[in-house]
Write an enzyme that holds these catalytic residues in place. Structure first.
Site, PDB file in Angstrom:
ATOM      1  N   ARG A  33      74.911  41.191  41.424  1.00  0.00           N
ATOM      2  CA  ARG A  33      73.462  41.271  41.343  1.00  0.00           C
ATOM      3  C   ARG A  33      73.067  42.649  40.812  1.00  0.00           C
ATOM      4  NH1 ARG A  33      68.874  41.564  46.191  1.00  0.00           N
ATOM      5  NH2 ARG A  33      67.081  41.245  44.815  1.00  0.00           N
ATOM      6  N   HIS A  34      71.952  42.713  40.114  1.00  0.00           N
ATOM      7  CA  HIS A  34      71.447  43.997  39.634  1.00  0.00           C
ATOM      8  C   HIS A  34      71.188  44.941  40.804  1.00  0.00           C
ATOM      9  CE1 HIS A  34      67.518  42.859  41.163  1.00  0.00           C
ATOM     10  NE2 HIS A  34      67.671  41.687  40.567  1.00  0.00           N
ATOM     11  N   ARG A  37      65.370  47.791  42.393  1.00  0.00           N
ATOM     12  CA  ARG A  37      64.346  47.658  41.338  1.00  0.00           C
ATOM     13  C   ARG A  37      62.958  47.724  41.941  1.00  0.00           C
ATOM     14  NH1 ARG A  37      62.319  42.965  42.821  1.00  0.00           N
ATOM     15  NH2 ARG A  37      63.582  41.115  43.217  1.00  0.00           N
ATOM     16  N   ARG A 101      66.652  44.845  33.893  1.00  0.00           N
ATOM     17  CA  ARG A 101      67.350  45.339  35.080  1.00  0.00           C
ATOM     18  C   ARG A 101      68.810  44.893  35.130  1.00  0.00           C
ATOM     19  NH1 ARG A 101      63.418  41.677  36.746  1.00  0.00           N
ATOM     20  NH2 ARG A 101      64.107  39.778  37.811  1.00  0.00           N
ATOM     21  N   ASP A 281      70.175  37.660  42.451  1.00  0.00           N
ATOM     22  CA  ASP A 281      70.526  37.123  43.765  1.00  0.00           C
ATOM     23  C   ASP A 281      70.598  35.604  43.734  1.00  0.00           C
ATOM     24  OD1 ASP A 281      67.809  36.831  43.357  1.00  0.00           O
ATOM     25  OD2 ASP A 281      67.187  37.809  45.213  1.00  0.00           O
TER      26      ASP A 281
END
Length: 418
Positions: A33-34, A37, A101, A281
């Site tokens: 996942r990034h 943010r 992102r 996610d």
């Protein structure tokens, strides 16, 4: 004398018995996942609108960059014996969704994984080198963006999920709370499945030390967190999870399984060692649900699901899974239901097959029985209309004949009688 004989027997056994096959790591796929943010949106009454964030909504923060740089360093340490010490374009392939992102998270990760050295240094003052990250437009991404909204059958399953006893009971239990959130946020018709955005906004603001409104108490946050987790479960589980997987996360799982099988082939000539996937996610939840290993909680920022392929000298291959959701501890092992941690590849393929569709577009169409019922209903209505028409025609015919019958027998006078 006896100890000497025993020692001799052990020595002979060690020479005569075949040595255990060496198990070697040959290939890795990882999905992460990034990082941290800004929120993807603000609710109408939110005091922190888009101008409150340096780069606007949905953008990777400096903390998110640090999280992925650290993850890249972890991967460098973990796979130092698998990967070349310096960047080799043949060894790694990177794919990201088309979001700032996720693209930036992949780049920050690669900065930690491949710090330049030797001839790869192009600026002595910069410990970084460009490494390609591939993507496709969001409208064309059927590998990493979930849930996909191009599937009528999935939409039908979601409608049925909302009518399950579990969801109906929770909705009834939290009806007053949902109304309270609506009133406080200025939103309309917010349901269980969409409250995640309210929680996400408040969560992002809290991580960046923004003072919440007075109505946001710890109890409110706890309830929002529970409903947010439920919304993820509704998308990919609770009701007909396997069928949902075939229409959603199973697409990614099928790609991963195919790559593992190709890399495990004894005659595989590919030099690829690491497949890196940068996403969201919901992507991790969709994949873990298709594997039936989802914990029910939202994956944190920079969490990483790992597939490791090992092969021994006999040509046998096995797959191990790990999940890293905390930078302070080692990734914890994830066992596929029905298989040990080091799952033989053929068993891994067999056990995951029910979640992988051979023809997803066909399965996305509404079930034939639904179409048959509609056709039967139409035919029944037409039959009823036809019977009614026949009855009306018979009634008209009978009505027109009735005056003739009422006259009864009448003597016909012929010419001779007259």
């Amino acid at each position: 004398m006896a100890p000497v004989a025993a020692l001799l027997l052990l020595s002979l056994a060690s020479v005569c018995l075949p040595a255990a096959a060496e198990n070697t790591l040959v290939y890795v796929t990882l999905l992460f996942r990034h990082g941290d943010r800004s929120p993807v949106r603000a609710y109408p009454t939110d005091p922190y609108q888009e101008g409150s964030w340096p780069q606007g909504f949905g953008q990777l923060s400096q903390e998110g960059m640090r999280q992925h740089y650290e993850l890249g360093q972890f991967l460098r340490t973990r796979y130092r014996n698998l990967l070349n010490g310096s960047y080799d374009r043949h060894e790694i392939s990177v794919r990201s969704t088309d979001f700032d992102r996720t693209l930036m998270s992949a780049e920050a990760n690669l900065a930690g994984l491949y710090p330049p050295s030797g001839r790869q240094v192009f600026n002595p003052d910069l410990k970084w080198q460009p490494i390609p990250v591939h993507t496709v437009p969001q409208s064309e991404d059927r590998l990493l963006l979930f849930p996909q909204n191009d599937c009528p059958r999935y939409a039908q399953l979601m409608n049925e999920t909302e009518r399950t006893e579990e969801v109906v009971n929770i909705t009834a239990e939290y009806r007053d709370f949902i109304e309270f959130v609506n009133n406080q946020t200025g939103l309309n018709n917010t349901g269980v499945e969409s409250l995640w955005s309210v929680h996400d906004t408040l969560f992002c603001e809290s991580r960046h030390n923004m003072t919440p409104p007075a109505w946001v108490t710890p109890d409110v946050l706890q309830k929002l967190r529970l409903l947010k987790d439920l919304s993820f479960q509704m998308m990919f589980g609770i009701y007909k999870q396997v069928e949902k997987s075939r229409l959603q996360g199973g697409m990614l799982l099928g790609e991963i399984v195919q790559n593992l099988s190709e890399m495990a082939a004894p005659d595989a000539k590919r030099r690829l060692k690491l497949k890196m996937l940068s996403a969201h996610d919901s992507t991790i939840v969709a994949l873990q649900s298709s594997l039936n290993v989802y914990s029910g909680q939202q994956p944190p920022y920079a969490s990483c699901h790992i597939f490791e392929l090992r092969r021994d000298d006999n040509g046998s291959a096995s797959v191990s899974m790990f999940f890293r959701n905390d930078s302070g501890v080692e990734p914890y092992p994830v066992r596929l239901p029905g298989c040990p941690l080091h799952c033989p590849l053929q068993d891994f393929v067999r056990l995951t097959q029910p979640s992988v569709s051979d023809d997803r577009d066909r399965e996305c169409q509404l079930p034939p029985e639904t179409e048959d019922k509609e056709i039967l209903l139409i035919l029944a209505l037409l039959a009823c209309a036809l019977l009614l028409l026949i009855a009306l025609l018979l009634g008209v015919v009978c009505w027109r004949k009735e005056p003739m019958a009422a006259r009864g027998y009448q003597h016909v006078t012929n010419q001779d009688d007259s």
